[in-house]
Scaffold this active site. Sequence first.
Site, PDB file in Angstrom:
ATOM      1  N   THR A   1      53.388  44.100  31.773  1.00 28.22           N
ATOM      2  CA  THR A   1      52.862  42.813  32.608  1.00 28.22           C
ATOM      3  C   THR A   1      53.832  42.330  33.767  1.00 28.22           C
ATOM      4  O   THR A   1      53.272  42.053  34.757  1.00 28.22           O
ATOM      5  CB  THR A   1      53.186  41.611  31.778  1.00 28.22           C
ATOM      6  OG1 THR A   1      52.581  41.912  30.247  1.00 28.22           O
ATOM      7  CG2 THR A   1      52.746  40.367  32.227  1.00 28.22           C
TER       8      THR A   1
ATOM      9  N   ARG B   1      45.844  50.436  29.115  1.00 29.10           N
ATOM     10  CA  ARG B   1      47.170  49.595  29.178  1.00 29.10           C
ATOM     11  C   ARG B   1      48.414  50.391  29.689  1.00 29.10           C
ATOM     12  O   ARG B   1      49.360  50.271  30.374  1.00 29.10           O
ATOM     13  CB  ARG B   1      47.641  49.077  27.597  1.00 29.10           C
ATOM     14  CG  ARG B   1      46.553  47.933  27.216  1.00 29.10           C
ATOM     15  CD  ARG B   1      46.901  46.842  27.719  1.00 29.10           C
ATOM     16  NE  ARG B   1      47.943  46.003  27.474  1.00 29.10           N
ATOM     17  CZ  ARG B   1      48.038  44.410  27.703  1.00 29.10           C
ATOM     18  NH1 ARG B   1      47.148  44.017  28.341  1.00 29.10           N
ATOM     19  NH2 ARG B   1      48.971  43.896  26.998  1.00 29.10           N
TER      20      ARG B   1
ATOM     21  N   ARG C   1      50.865  49.090  38.037  1.00 29.37           N
ATOM     22  CA  ARG C   1      51.622  47.701  38.445  1.00 29.37           C
ATOM     23  C   ARG C   1      53.280  48.403  38.697  1.00 29.37           C
ATOM     24  O   ARG C   1      53.720  47.564  39.702  1.00 29.37           O
ATOM     25  CB  ARG C   1      51.956  46.881  37.096  1.00 29.37           C
ATOM     26  CG  ARG C   1      50.647  46.072  36.716  1.00 29.37           C
ATOM     27  CD  ARG C   1      50.660  45.595  35.287  1.00 29.37           C
ATOM     28  NE  ARG C   1      49.543  44.546  35.213  1.00 29.37           N
ATOM     29  CZ  ARG C   1      49.595  43.983  33.948  1.00 29.37           C
ATOM     30  NH1 ARG C   1      50.271  44.347  32.911  1.00 29.37           N
ATOM     31  NH2 ARG C   1      48.546  43.028  33.860  1.00 29.37           N
TER      32      ARG C   1
ATOM     33  N   ASN D   1      49.867  41.012  39.527  1.00 25.61           N
ATOM     34  CA  ASN D   1      50.234  42.441  39.042  1.00 25.61           C
ATOM     35  C   ASN D   1      48.849  43.067  39.184  1.00 25.61           C
ATOM     36  O   ASN D   1      48.826  43.956  38.080  1.00 25.61           O
ATOM     37  CB  ASN D   1      50.914  42.153  37.666  1.00 25.61           C
ATOM     38  CG  ASN D   1      50.090  41.314  36.741  1.00 25.61           C
ATOM     39  OD1 ASN D   1      49.059  40.923  36.860  1.00 25.61           O
ATOM     40  ND2 ASN D   1      50.522  41.103  35.350  1.00 25.61           N
TER      41      ASN D   1
ATOM     42  N   HIS E   1      44.010  42.832  35.228  1.00 32.36           N
ATOM     43  CA  HIS E   1      44.075  42.705  33.583  1.00 32.36           C
ATOM     44  C   HIS E   1      43.437  43.564  32.721  1.00 32.36           C
ATOM     45  O   HIS E   1      42.349  44.118  33.343  1.00 32.36           O
ATOM     46  CB  HIS E   1      43.418  41.251  33.440  1.00 32.36           C
ATOM     47  CG  HIS E   1      42.895  41.189  32.028  1.00 32.36           C
ATOM     48  ND1 HIS E   1      43.704  40.451  31.120  1.00 32.36           N
ATOM     49  CD2 HIS E   1      41.804  41.275  31.163  1.00 32.36           C
ATOM     50  CE1 HIS E   1      43.345  40.640  29.894  1.00 32.36           C
ATOM     51  NE2 HIS E   1      41.920  41.103  30.157  1.00 32.36           N
TER      52      HIS E   1
ATOM     53  N   LYS F   1      42.667  41.954  39.900  1.00 35.67           N
ATOM     54  CA  LYS F   1      42.732  40.462  40.171  1.00 35.67           C
ATOM     55  C   LYS F   1      42.641  40.326  41.814  1.00 35.67           C
ATOM     56  O   LYS F   1      42.648  41.236  42.335  1.00 35.67           O
ATOM     57  CB  LYS F   1      43.984  40.136  39.943  1.00 35.67           C
ATOM     58  CG  LYS F   1      44.483  40.015  38.235  1.00 35.67           C
ATOM     59  CD  LYS F   1      45.698  39.783  37.631  1.00 35.67           C
ATOM     60  CE  LYS F   1      45.671  39.669  36.079  1.00 35.67           C
ATOM     61  NZ  LYS F   1      46.800  39.344  35.585  1.00 35.67           N
TER      62      LYS F   1
ATOM     63  N   TYR G   1      40.964  33.435  29.536  1.00 30.90           N
ATOM     64  CA  TYR G   1      42.403  33.413  28.927  1.00 30.90           C
ATOM     65  C   TYR G   1      42.532  32.503  27.763  1.00 30.90           C
ATOM     66  O   TYR G   1      43.746  32.149  27.524  1.00 30.90           O
ATOM     67  CB  TYR G   1      43.262  32.931  30.343  1.00 30.90           C
ATOM     68  CG  TYR G   1      43.519  33.888  31.075  1.00 30.90           C
ATOM     69  CD1 TYR G   1      44.425  35.002  30.582  1.00 30.90           C
ATOM     70  CD2 TYR G   1      43.079  34.332  32.550  1.00 30.90           C
ATOM     71  CE1 TYR G   1      44.714  36.040  31.680  1.00 30.90           C
ATOM     72  CE2 TYR G   1      43.441  35.212  33.443  1.00 30.90           C
ATOM     73  CZ  TYR G   1      44.055  36.087  32.890  1.00 30.90           C
ATOM     74  OH  TYR G   1      44.546  37.110  33.739  1.00 30.90           O
TER      75      TYR G   1
ATOM     76  N   GLU H   1      36.314  39.880  25.125  1.00 30.48           N
ATOM     77  CA  GLU H   1      36.294  39.595  26.555  1.00 30.48           C
ATOM     78  C   GLU H   1      35.036  40.080  27.150  1.00 30.48           C
ATOM     79  O   GLU H   1      34.626  39.646  28.427  1.00 30.48           O
ATOM     80  CB  GLU H   1      37.663  40.268  27.097  1.00 30.48           C
ATOM     81  CG  GLU H   1      38.851  39.493  26.878  1.00 30.48           C
ATOM     82  CD  GLU H   1      40.148  40.273  27.331  1.00 30.48           C
ATOM     83  OE1 GLU H   1      41.128  39.714  27.145  1.00 30.48           O
ATOM     84  OE2 GLU H   1      40.122  41.457  27.849  1.00 30.48           O
TER      85      GLU H   1
HETATM   86  P1  ADP Z   1      49.098  41.133  30.314  1.00 32.02           P
HETATM   87  O1  ADP Z   1      48.112  40.535  31.710  1.00 32.02           O
HETATM   88  O2  ADP Z   1      49.926  42.425  30.689  1.00 32.02           O
HETATM   89  O3  ADP Z   1      48.280  41.407  29.101  1.00 32.02           O
HETATM   90  P2  ADP Z   1      49.725  38.431  29.371  1.00 32.02           P
HETATM   91  O4  ADP Z   1      48.450  38.448  28.572  1.00 32.02           O
HETATM   92  O5  ADP Z   1      51.192  38.247  28.679  1.00 32.02           O
HETATM   93  O6  ADP Z   1      50.128  39.923  30.209  1.00 32.02           O
HETATM   94  O7  ADP Z   1      49.940  37.518  30.465  1.00 32.02           O
HETATM   95  C1  ADP Z   1      48.464  37.313  31.492  1.00 32.02           C
HETATM   96  C2  ADP Z   1      49.006  37.240  32.705  1.00 32.02           C
HETATM   97  O8  ADP Z   1      49.763  36.123  32.952  1.00 32.02           O
HETATM   98  C3  ADP Z   1      49.787  38.335  33.295  1.00 32.02           C
HETATM   99  O9  ADP Z   1      49.244  39.491  33.733  1.00 32.02           O
HETATM  100  C4  ADP Z   1      50.500  37.539  34.574  1.00 32.02           C
HETATM  101  O10 ADP Z   1      49.583  37.588  35.769  1.00 32.02           O
HETATM  102  C5  ADP Z   1      50.681  36.337  34.131  1.00 32.02           C
HETATM  103  N1  ADP Z   1      51.825  35.890  33.460  1.00 32.02           N
HETATM  104  C6  ADP Z   1      52.256  36.229  32.604  1.00 32.02           C
HETATM  105  N2  ADP Z   1      53.660  35.635  32.230  1.00 32.02           N
HETATM  106  C7  ADP Z   1      53.850  34.923  33.260  1.00 32.02           C
HETATM  107  C8  ADP Z   1      55.242  34.277  33.943  1.00 32.02           C
HETATM  108  N3  ADP Z   1      56.304  33.995  32.901  1.00 32.02           N
HETATM  109  N4  ADP Z   1      54.844  33.647  34.903  1.00 32.02           N
HETATM  110  C9  ADP Z   1      53.929  33.819  35.886  1.00 32.02           C
HETATM  111  N5  ADP Z   1      52.884  34.595  35.434  1.00 32.02           N
HETATM  112  C10 ADP Z   1      52.729  35.086  34.169  1.00 32.02           C
END
Ligand code: ADP
Length: 203
Positions: A127, A121, A138, A158, A161, A16, A56, A172
């Site tokens: 996350t 992962r 992370r 973080n 993705h 990212k 997304y 994706e």
């Molecule tokens: P991952 O990236 O671990 O698969 P998710 O798909 O749940 O997690 O979320 C996508 C992205 O959205 C996260 O990597 C993070 O950057 C952002 N995100 C998720 N939850 C939150 C939150 N509560 N507040 C702000 N950003 C969030």
Amino acid sequence: MKNFDNKQEKTLVLIKPDGVQRGLIGEVIKRYESCGLKLVALKMVIADKKLALAHYSTDPDWAIKTGTKTFESYENKGLPLPGKDPIEFAEKVRRQLVSFMTSGPVIAMIWQGMGAVSVVRKITGGTEPLTSAPGTIRGDYTIDSYTASDVDQRAVRNIIHSSGSVDEANKEVPIWFKSEEILNYRLISEEIIYDVNLDGILE
Ligand code: ADP
């Protein structure tokens, strides 16, 4: 026993904008590369709104999963919930994510190998950086939290993705890569990782 056969499994990884700006491209690639996965596609992209939103929106359950995950994390920490409805909350996060993901260049990659989705992962970590395990990308390179990002009304920074499942990866990958951009080749190291008899070593 039959040779376990998911060596062609592919997963999408994005570094990212925060990872690119923090000079972590090499470190991130090194971690996936040195565990034995094979890099089969790579490019630097400045995503537009359409691309970020398409990315997304691949998982119809994304909002419920992400909202629930966030609410559970607040509950586990004994903190007041950041909203009333997890889905509504996640929709706000989705808008923040689109603005985050379009704020600068990202590195898009496809990693291939046995169990690539879950291996990536595991190396990437959970996350929320505050609780992602030490030793993960992370956990080692970020300090962000849901609390900080939610107060500031922005996406959690973080670094990475990565696709959450094989099904998600299959959806994706074509968003980011044309089929001709995905390379088919052999790596010498695959012989050591996958060959059943290791009979090509001794002369
Ligand atoms: P991952 O990236 O671990 O698969 P998710 O798909 O749940 O997690 O979320 C996508 C992205 O959205 C996260 O990597 C993070 O950057 C952002 N995100 C998720 N939850 C939150 C939150 N509560 N507040 C702000 N950003 C969030």
